[in-house]
Design an enzyme around this catalytic site. Sequence first.
Site, PDB file in Angstrom:
ATOM      1  N   ILE A 120      36.728  36.012  31.263  1.00  0.00           N
ATOM      2  CA  ILE A 120      36.081  34.796  31.779  1.00  0.00           C
ATOM      3  C   ILE A 120      35.325  35.284  33.012  1.00  0.00           C
ATOM      4  CG2 ILE A 120      36.394  32.486  32.733  1.00  0.00           C
ATOM      5  CD1 ILE A 120      39.013  32.293  31.138  1.00  0.00           C
ATOM      6  N   PRO A 121      34.002  35.381  32.916  1.00  0.00           N
ATOM      7  CA  PRO A 121      33.210  36.172  33.868  1.00  0.00           C
ATOM      8  C   PRO A 121      32.995  35.575  35.253  1.00  0.00           C
ATOM      9  CG  PRO A 121      31.775  35.106  32.300  1.00  0.00           C
ATOM     10  CD  PRO A 121      33.176  34.804  31.858  1.00  0.00           C
ATOM     11  N   CYS A 122      34.040  35.544  36.047  1.00  0.00           N
ATOM     12  CA  CYS A 122      33.931  35.059  37.417  1.00  0.00           C
ATOM     13  C   CYS A 122      33.083  35.997  38.284  1.00  0.00           C
ATOM     14  CB  CYS A 122      35.309  34.849  38.032  1.00  0.00           C
ATOM     15  SG  CYS A 122      36.391  36.286  37.974  1.00  0.00           S
ATOM     16  N   HIS A 123      32.910  37.232  37.835  1.00  0.00           N
ATOM     17  CA  HIS A 123      32.070  38.177  38.589  1.00  0.00           C
ATOM     18  C   HIS A 123      30.607  37.754  38.575  1.00  0.00           C
ATOM     19  CE1 HIS A 123      32.086  39.689  34.430  1.00  0.00           C
ATOM     20  NE2 HIS A 123      30.851  40.117  34.684  1.00  0.00           N
ATOM     21  N   ARG A 124      30.235  36.845  37.686  1.00  0.00           N
ATOM     22  CA  ARG A 124      28.845  36.382  37.591  1.00  0.00           C
ATOM     23  C   ARG A 124      28.525  35.269  38.584  1.00  0.00           C
ATOM     24  NH1 ARG A 124      28.966  36.170  31.024  1.00  0.00           N
ATOM     25  NH2 ARG A 124      29.205  38.419  30.714  1.00  0.00           N
TER      26      ARG A 124
END
Length: 158
Positions: free
Chosen positions: A127-131
């Site tokens: 779940i791309p929280c880095h984005r």
Amino acid sequence: MTTYYTYTQSPVGRLMLTASDHALTGLYFSTGNKARTTPDDSWCRNDSHFRQARQELDEYFEHRRRCFEVALEPCATPFQSRVLDALRAIPYGEVRSYKQIAEAIGSPKAMRAVGNANGNNPLAIFIPCHRVVGSNGALTGFGGGLEAKQYLLGLELD
């Protein structure tokens, strides 16, 4: 309910994965302010349980995967679930601000709560929280450390 775990190597360091019988429940970095390197005593190591997750992570880091198919089961409140769903909607190679995520979930003034939910994402990378970046485009906190966040964004924007 049994919690299974394993470790896998990645370009951002050793990762610990956790899962239930049915789905992936956690990804933990070995670096950063939310680093976790040891399992709970009640967890059961089962490397074979994570074949799909490991394969998908390897493909992601090799530029051969842009979205994940492994079943995910994040433990989250209803608000956090809305934020996590919005994170999943951010396309590979793109970023959004906390404000944009707050607007996307229909809570435009909840930027701080969005930041908190983003920071408590139990399944980073999947779940791309880095984005998610600051409104000015600056990199902001990341549980795996800013170096890991910078690497992940560089991987996708390359």
